[in-house]
Scaffold this motif. Structure first.
Motif, PDB file in Angstrom:
ATOM      1  N   UNK A  37      42.643  29.910  44.694  1.00 47.22           N
ATOM      2  CA  UNK A  37      41.893  29.952  45.946  1.00 47.22           C
ATOM      3  C   UNK A  37      42.506  30.957  46.913  1.00 47.22           C
ATOM      4  N   UNK A  38      43.844  31.017  46.961  1.00 56.24           N
ATOM      5  CA  UNK A  38      44.530  31.978  47.822  1.00 56.24           C
ATOM      6  C   UNK A  38      44.236  33.414  47.392  1.00 56.24           C
ATOM      7  N   UNK A  39      44.195  33.647  46.085  1.00 55.25           N
ATOM      8  CA  UNK A  39      43.904  34.992  45.593  1.00 55.25           C
ATOM      9  C   UNK A  39      42.477  35.413  45.937  1.00 55.25           C
ATOM     10  N   UNK A  40      41.529  34.486  45.796  1.00 53.02           N
ATOM     11  CA  UNK A  40      40.150  34.792  46.198  1.00 53.02           C
ATOM     12  C   UNK A  40      40.063  35.120  47.688  1.00 53.02           C
ATOM     13  N   UNK A  41      40.815  34.365  48.501  1.00 55.25           N
ATOM     14  CA  UNK A  41      40.826  34.615  49.936  1.00 55.25           C
ATOM     15  C   UNK A  41      41.403  35.999  50.237  1.00 55.25           C
ATOM     16  N   UNK A  42      42.494  36.357  49.539  1.00 54.19           N
ATOM     17  CA  UNK A  42      43.083  37.691  49.719  1.00 54.19           C
ATOM     18  C   UNK A  42      42.100  38.792  49.320  1.00 54.19           C
ATOM     19  N   UNK A  43      41.388  38.591  48.216  1.00 55.50           N
ATOM     20  CA  UNK A  43      40.411  39.594  47.773  1.00 55.50           C
ATOM     21  C   UNK A  43      39.304  39.758  48.813  1.00 55.50           C
ATOM     22  N   UNK A  44      38.858  38.637  49.387  1.00 58.27           N
ATOM     23  CA  UNK A  44      37.815  38.702  50.407  1.00 58.27           C
ATOM     24  C   UNK A  44      38.278  39.520  51.610  1.00 58.27           C
ATOM     25  N   UNK A  45      39.488  39.233  52.106  1.00 61.67           N
ATOM     26  CA  UNK A  45      39.982  39.952  53.285  1.00 61.67           C
ATOM     27  C   UNK A  45      40.255  41.420  52.965  1.00 61.67           C
ATOM     28  N   UNK A  72      42.388  30.702  29.638  1.00 60.26           N
ATOM     29  CA  UNK A  72      41.398  31.024  30.682  1.00 60.26           C
ATOM     30  C   UNK A  72      42.047  31.062  32.060  1.00 60.26           C
ATOM     31  N   UNK A  73      42.948  30.107  32.304  1.00 63.57           N
ATOM     32  CA  UNK A  73      43.637  30.074  33.603  1.00 63.57           C
ATOM     33  C   UNK A  73      44.509  31.315  33.797  1.00 63.57           C
ATOM     34  N   UNK A  74      45.256  31.683  32.736  1.00 63.13           N
ATOM     35  CA  UNK A  74      46.117  32.876  32.819  1.00 63.13           C
ATOM     36  C   UNK A  74      45.278  34.144  32.994  1.00 63.13           C
ATOM     37  N   UNK A  75      44.165  34.230  32.261  1.00 58.14           N
ATOM     38  CA  UNK A  75      43.317  35.420  32.388  1.00 58.14           C
ATOM     39  C   UNK A  75      42.739  35.542  33.796  1.00 58.14           C
ATOM     40  N   UNK A  76      42.246  34.407  34.321  1.00 56.00           N
ATOM     41  CA  UNK A  76      41.668  34.441  35.664  1.00 56.00           C
ATOM     42  C   UNK A  76      42.723  34.806  36.709  1.00 56.00           C
ATOM     43  N   UNK A  77      43.888  34.155  36.604  1.00 58.30           N
ATOM     44  CA  UNK A  77      44.945  34.420  37.596  1.00 58.30           C
ATOM     45  C   UNK A  77      45.455  35.852  37.489  1.00 58.30           C
TER      46      UNK A  77
END
Length: 213
Positions: free
Chosen positions: A3-11, A89-94
């Motif tokens: 969730x933090x990474x998605x937030x960083x990508x958004x900003x 899947x988790x490692x690939x996404x992260x």
């Protein structure tokens, strides 16, 4: 973490959009980024980037390890168990999100650099144009100054000519006055001579009349 990474990508995406277009937020964002380059912020950002890079490498290493744990079924096909599939899947996404975050951060840094350079270049061009305009005005002022000096010299020369002409007029006026006085004197003398001639003529006529008697 995700969730933090998605937030960083958004900003980061929002910052890239602001840097790409000349909006009212551009000045504020550039000011913030300029301050982030000073004091302790470069060290903090470098540490954060190094941490994300370490997490990226760790995710890649985990993916490689999971790839090695293949299970072969009765038909000889290799596959992963459900737990490994979930971890993969988790490692690939992260890992993908971390790579996107680092890539967008690099784009932001380059856009900020080129935007700053563009602003400096524009300011330099404006200063050069202003300097050229100032030089043109200086040259025009020098030309006008030289014309003014020439006109002043011509004016002084004309003034001298006027003074000479006035002196000539004064001299001619005085000479004319002298001629008038002389003419007046001559007229008076002529008038007196005529009187005398009339008197003499009368005397002569009188003397002739006495002789005839």
């Amino acid at each position: 973490m995700i969730e933090l990474l998605f937030l960083l990508i958004f900003w980061e995406a929002l910052m890239i959009i602001i840097l790409l277009f000349n909006t009212s937020f551009l000045e504020l964002l550039i000011l913030i980024l300029d301050r982030l380059r000073r004091d302790r912020w470069p060290l903090i950002l470098t540490t954060a980037a190094a941490t994300l890079l370490a997490l990226l490498l760790s995710g890649v290493y985990g993916i490689i390890n999971i790839q090695k744990r293949h299970i072969h079924d009765a038909d000889g096909h290799a596959h992963l168990n459900p737990t490994d599939q979930l971890l993969m899947a988790n490692h690939l996404l992260q890992t993908t999100l971390i790579g996107v975050v680092l890539f967008l951060a690099l784009i932001i840094e380059r856009l900020h650099y080129y935007t700053t350079e563009l602003r400096i270049t524009r300011e330099c061009i404006a200063a050069i144009k202003k300097l050229e305009a100032t030089k043109a005005l200086q040259e025009e002022r020098d030309k006008l100054k030289s014309k003014f000096v020439q006109l002043k010299s011509d004016l002084n020369s004309k003034a001298k000519d006027v003074d000479v002409a006035e002196a000539n007029v004064t001299a001619l006026t005085k000479q004319s006055q002298g001629f008038l006085l002389e003419n007046h004197r001559v007229l008076e003398e002529n008038h007196n001579l005529r009187k005398k001639l009339r008197v003499l003529d009368k005397r002569f006529s009188h003397s002739l009349s006495k002789k005839n008697m």
